[in-house]
Design an enzyme around this catalytic site. Sequence first.
Site, PDB file in Angstrom:
ATOM      1  N   HIS A  76       0.824  -1.216   0.000  1.00  0.00           N
ATOM      2  CA  HIS A  76       0.000   0.000   0.000  1.00  0.00           C
ATOM      3  C   HIS A  76       0.859   1.267   0.000  1.00  0.00           C
ATOM      4  CE1 HIS A  76      -3.879  -2.115   0.891  1.00  0.00           C
ATOM      5  NE2 HIS A  76      -3.061  -2.978   1.471  1.00  0.00           N
ATOM      6  N   ASN A 149     -10.224  -3.084   2.398  1.00  0.00           N
ATOM      7  CA  ASN A 149      -9.868  -3.190   0.974  1.00  0.00           C
ATOM      8  C   ASN A 149     -11.131  -3.123   0.126  1.00  0.00           C
ATOM      9  OD1 ASN A 149      -7.111  -3.467   1.327  1.00  0.00           O
ATOM     10  ND2 ASN A 149      -7.101  -5.683   1.066  1.00  0.00           N
ATOM     11  N   HIS A 340      -3.905   0.819  11.874  1.00  0.00           N
ATOM     12  CA  HIS A 340      -3.703  -0.466  12.541  1.00  0.00           C
ATOM     13  C   HIS A 340      -5.070  -1.068  12.895  1.00  0.00           C
ATOM     14  CE1 HIS A 340      -2.408  -3.643  14.969  1.00  0.00           C
ATOM     15  NE2 HIS A 340      -1.667  -3.025  15.871  1.00  0.00           N
TER      16      HIS A 340
HETATM   17 FE1  HDD Z   1      -2.533  -4.827   5.533  1.00  0.00          FE
HETATM   18  C1  HDD Z   1      -1.121  -1.780   5.176  1.00  0.00           C
HETATM   19  C2  HDD Z   1      -5.546  -3.561   4.364  1.00  0.00           C
HETATM   20  C3  HDD Z   1      -3.870  -7.984   5.511  1.00  0.00           C
HETATM   21  C4  HDD Z   1       0.272  -5.998   6.963  1.00  0.00           C
HETATM   22  N1  HDD Z   1      -3.204  -3.024   4.886  1.00  0.00           N
HETATM   23  C5  HDD Z   1      -2.454  -1.890   4.807  1.00  0.00           C
HETATM   24  C6  HDD Z   1      -3.248  -0.818   4.282  1.00  0.00           C
HETATM   25  C7  HDD Z   1      -4.496  -1.320   4.047  1.00  0.00           C
HETATM   26  C8  HDD Z   1      -4.466  -2.709   4.439  1.00  0.00           C
HETATM   27  C9  HDD Z   1      -5.694  -0.577   3.496  1.00  0.00           C
HETATM   28  C10 HDD Z   1      -2.767   0.594   4.028  1.00  0.00           C
HETATM   29  C11 HDD Z   1      -2.983   1.480   5.221  1.00  0.00           C
HETATM   30  C12 HDD Z   1      -2.560   2.889   4.897  1.00  0.00           C
HETATM   31  O1  HDD Z   1      -3.219   3.512   4.043  1.00  0.00           O
HETATM   32  O2  HDD Z   1      -1.594   3.346   5.485  1.00  0.00           O
HETATM   33  N2  HDD Z   1      -4.336  -5.624   4.969  1.00  0.00           N
HETATM   34  C13 HDD Z   1      -5.463  -4.917   4.638  1.00  0.00           C
HETATM   35  C14 HDD Z   1      -6.594  -5.822   4.610  1.00  0.00           C
HETATM   36  C15 HDD Z   1      -6.110  -7.064   4.907  1.00  0.00           C
HETATM   37  C16 HDD Z   1      -4.694  -6.936   5.151  1.00  0.00           C
HETATM   38  C17 HDD Z   1      -8.021  -5.409   4.313  1.00  0.00           C
HETATM   39  C18 HDD Z   1      -6.864  -8.357   5.020  1.00  0.00           C
HETATM   40  C19 HDD Z   1      -7.985  -8.476   5.628  1.00  0.00           C
HETATM   41  N3  HDD Z   1      -1.900  -6.652   6.089  1.00  0.00           N
HETATM   42  C20 HDD Z   1      -2.608  -7.830   6.029  1.00  0.00           C
HETATM   43  C21 HDD Z   1      -1.841  -8.900   6.640  1.00  0.00           C
HETATM   44  C22 HDD Z   1      -0.657  -8.330   7.077  1.00  0.00           C
HETATM   45  C23 HDD Z   1      -0.722  -6.926   6.716  1.00  0.00           C
HETATM   46  C24 HDD Z   1      -2.292 -10.338   6.756  1.00  0.00           C
HETATM   47  C25 HDD Z   1       0.502  -8.953   7.786  1.00  0.00           C
HETATM   48  C26 HDD Z   1       0.460 -10.051   8.475  1.00  0.00           C
HETATM   49  N4  HDD Z   1      -0.721  -4.034   5.935  1.00  0.00           N
HETATM   50  C27 HDD Z   1       0.271  -4.690   6.587  1.00  0.00           C
HETATM   51  C28 HDD Z   1       1.453  -3.817   6.918  1.00  0.00           C
HETATM   52  C29 HDD Z   1       1.014  -2.444   6.325  1.00  0.00           C
HETATM   53  C30 HDD Z   1      -0.361  -2.760   5.748  1.00  0.00           C
HETATM   54  C31 HDD Z   1       2.771  -4.346   6.488  1.00  0.00           C
HETATM   55  C32 HDD Z   1       1.964  -1.754   5.377  1.00  0.00           C
HETATM   56  C33 HDD Z   1       1.979  -0.301   5.769  1.00  0.00           C
HETATM   57  C34 HDD Z   1       1.264  -0.261   7.016  1.00  0.00           C
HETATM   58  O3  HDD Z   1       0.827  -1.508   7.348  1.00  0.00           O
HETATM   59  O4  HDD Z   1       1.076   0.708   7.693  1.00  0.00           O
HETATM   60  O5  HDD Z   1       1.615  -3.734   8.299  1.00  0.00           O
END
Ligand code: HDD
Length: 682
Positions: A76, A149, A340
């Site tokens: 993202h 999402n 988060h």
């Molecule tokens: Fe995630 C970012 C949505 C599964 C780990 N996620 C992130 C963002 C969105 C989502 C919208 C961007 C937030 C922003 O605008 O800053 N993610 C989802 C959805 C998931 C999902 C709807 C499934 C239901 N994500 C998911 C899993 C993991 C992560 C299973 C790790 C185990 N996601 C992250 C992250 C991020 C992230 C690495 C990258 C940047 C951030 O968090 O702030 O922690």
Amino acid sequence: MHEQENVNEKSKQDQLKNFKVDDSKKELTTNQGLKMSEDELSLTAGERGPTLMEDFHFREKVTHFDHERIPERVVHARGTAAHGVFETYESMEKYTKAKFLSKAGKKTPVFTRFSTVVGFRGSADTVRDVRGFATKFFTEEGNYDLVANNMPVFFIQDGIKFPDIVHALKPEPHNEVPQASGAHDTFWDFVANNQESAHQVMWLMSPRAIPRSYRMMEAFGINTFRFVNKEGVAHFVKFHWKPKLGVHSLVWDEAQKIAGKDPDYNRRDLYDAIEMGNFPEYELGVQIIEEKDEFAFDFDILDPTKLWPEEDVPVTIIGKLTLNRNVDNFFSETEQVAFHPGHVVPGIDFSNDPLLQGRLFSYTDTQLLRLGGPNFHEIPINRPVVQFYNNQREGFHRQTINKGKVSYHKNSLADNTPSPVPEDKGGYAHYQEKVDGRKVRQRSESFNDHFSQAKLFWNSMSDREKQHIIDAFSFEVGSVKDITVRQQVVDMFANVDRDLATAVAQNIGATPPENANESTVTKSSKALSQMNTAKTAETRKVGVIINNGFSDKDVVEILHGLNAEGITYEIISEKQGAVTGTNGGSLMVDHTFSTTDPVLYDAIYVVGGSVASNVFHKNTTYYLNEAFKHYKPIGASNDGIRFLEENNLNGSIGVVEGKGPTFIKEFTLAIAEHRHWNRKVV
Ligand code: HDD
């Protein structure tokens, strides 16, 4: 900082005001506040000599510049955001004690960031990808984040596989190719060897993966959460965002071209809409399942690769999000915001969805690296609108100045404060779900059906959407170099639908599946097809092709008429400046043919003019045919009508010609239709 009872829709903006700086018309200083007499020449020994170490201004300016980049989000990375307000329609007290949902009419300030998932921060907006829709509610009980999402299911069932799916989807590690695309070997190798991805891959191949606008997509919390009420009774809940403008997508050829013509297409669209006062609106819906019905479905309600069909578990609309203010500074706000799914308030709790459980670890962890330490909650955009009090101290970039010598619990020197708050006084207490079991690395068998809902999705698609999916598979899997991977994908999706797999196989040189174990699901769900969405011409953008000698009166009436329907337009002509009508009226040109493109408009309206050069002619032909090919509405009046005739477009579906109020009405209806799929396009 506000005390709890004072939180209102303006609270976040009031808080941010304290951090805003306007540098314009000010004297230049260093970061130490020292006024500087010179900013373009470094301090040198003589006019042609070396720069001196003592030049603190040079050092400060360049050092700051050298350190201006922070790691982009690992997923993202590419996004855009806006401020807004959430209004609760009706009290949800029956289900949750969350205060921001407890009273009809209650308004909570919010910040929403939209994103693509796989591309780097500078990648194009219109790539085939999932879109993120993350909202921070600044409530009186602290921040609540709904990190959603635009597709209701996920690729994997367990957080431990997230690094694998992301590694497979990102550019390949040996040459960092391709950018922002799943059309390569490792992604499809992952898909074929992790068949739980089938359902989300169907969504990813559908038009949902190339939204026309962030203002026109649904979003879903995906994971199952819990609502808990004052009595301590819990319900399972899934969250939905439903856009007032309906769900609309681009076509693939257009999306690819926009990626070159205007890589900021979705970002610009959101920004411009808000600047114009066309505030995007989304309703928040919830699906609720009683705890006693946990096992009442033919899928596991904790499985994030499954949706809860709306026909079986209806969506109740409970409030509305309106985005009404652009950010002042992209980096400070959009880049530094930290979401988060574990940021919850009393009344909202987790389920044992194994993907959600994994997420609960990952988000804080990633901010520690990205934002450089444990105090990122103090960055203005991340601060709750209520003060926070605890015994945490120090760390990089600490902003608050916590007085006193006590920073531990329990204590007597500060009367044992800050003191925990009992649950009945608003303290967060985790839902006391009973769990017991052996420590295992095993998944319940109820998570093993990967194809039934993929088939439900396929069954729910219109013919147009089905064709889109076949084409998308053919492009994506056809881009895979390894023919064994291509074959594995074909064989895998034969489990969903044999005709789909056969059509793809024929396009990509694979063998059509012979012994397919096709899903027998015959059910479909109306809610899954975009064909059943809201249709409106409001906020749509028309490209008006016009040249000198146009018929002023008719055209001005039409343009006003379109505006009155909420339609926006840009004037396109051969040269910048003004075009003049037959009665001397003039219109300012927004774009020449070369600074814009038909793919950037929802509709084309050709007016022409008495003066039509070869260049005008050639470009108008291109604009019309391109719009026609992408199924877009086309309108023509006055001299413009002959361009329709020349291109054999008159009388075609979605092509409107004429004058006055009838034309305005018909063209508006054609625009509201979004695309004219029944048109014959060769
Ligand atoms: Fe995630 C970012 C949505 C599964 C780990 N996620 C992130 C963002 C969105 C989502 C919208 C961007 C937030 C922003 O605008 O800053 N993610 C989802 C959805 C998931 C999902 C709807 C499934 C239901 N994500 C998911 C899993 C993991 C992560 C299973 C790790 C185990 N996601 C992250 C992250 C991020 C992230 C690495 C990258 C940047 C951030 O968090 O702030 O922690």
